[in-house]
Write an enzyme that holds these catalytic residues in place. Structure first.
Site, short mmCIF file in Angstrom:
data_model
loop_
_atom_site.label_atom_id
_atom_site.label_comp_id
_atom_site.label_asym_id
_atom_site.label_seq_id
_atom_site.Cartn_x
_atom_site.Cartn_y
_atom_site.Cartn_z
CB ALA A 67 4.28 15.01 2.05
CG ASP A 68 -1.62 12.89 4.67
OD1 ASP A 68 -1.12 12.30 5.64
OD2 ASP A 68 -2.71 12.59 4.16
CB THR A 69 0.40 9.66 0.49
OG1 THR A 69 1.59 10.39 0.18
CG2 THR A 69 -0.02 8.83 -0.72
#
Length: 191
Positions: A67-69
């Site tokens: 994931a990346d935010t």
């Protein structure tokens, strides 16, 4: 049930998987989080999540979750701050305004890859410089996109509302992840 390998250093993502009742093994690797300038702001997080997933070899019996935010305000992407001055500048940009938190997720096995993004709108009240300084000094938000954590002091004192997924703002849209993992054989027997 297949094994889950979480490719994330984020203690928040690790805790969210535990709250989902999932056991996992950590895969840690430093990945270049650069992206093409031609990408629209709402495409960046998912692009980086896929990039992270493609950096790992997938075993026969498992799935990798990455994931990346990013935080987006006025079409500007705010990643992780470089230092206290950068964190302060980011929080000033968010003060008294709304912004979007976008988390991209990638789930990959030997045979299958699924990726998706979730967008949550976040509203901040106006922050005083002393509040920004206090938060940075005491919470050191250098590992957080946009220089803040919704689950920390600033979240409980300065966020006036959200539209969308709370866990997305924490760093992992667990509602969508739950549905995505079903495609990989998880939760077939219920919970």
């Amino acid at each position: 049930m297949p094994k889950i390998y979480l490719a994330s250093k984020s203690p928040r993502r690790q805790e969210l998987l535990k709250l989902m009742g999932l056991e996992y093994t950590l895969y840690i690797k430093d990945i270049d989080e650069s992206y093409p300038e031609s990408l629209r702001a709402n495409e960046v997080a998912e692009y980086i999540a896929k990039k992270k997933a493609n950096a790992f070899a997938v075993s026969e019996e498992g799935v990798i979750v990455t994931a990346d935010t990013v935080v987006v305000v006025d079409n500007e992407i705010l990643g992780k701050p470089l230092d206290a001055d950068d964190a302060s500048a980011m929080l000033r940009k968010l003060s008294g305004r709304k912004h979007e938190v976008i988390t991209g997720v990638c789930i990959v096995s030997k045979e299958h890859q699924v990726s998706f993004s979730e967008v949550t709108e976040v509203h901040f009240r106006t922050l005083q410089d002393t509040e920004i300084d206090y938060y940075i000094k005491n919470y050191k938000p250098f590992d957080k996109a946009g220089a803040y954590g919704i689950q920390e002091w600033i979240g409980v004192t300065a966020i006036t509302g959200i539209v969308g997924s709370y866990t997305n703002v924490v760093g992992l849209p667990t509602e969508k992840l739950y549905e995505g993992l079903k495609d990989f054989g998880f939760f077939k027997e219920g919970i």
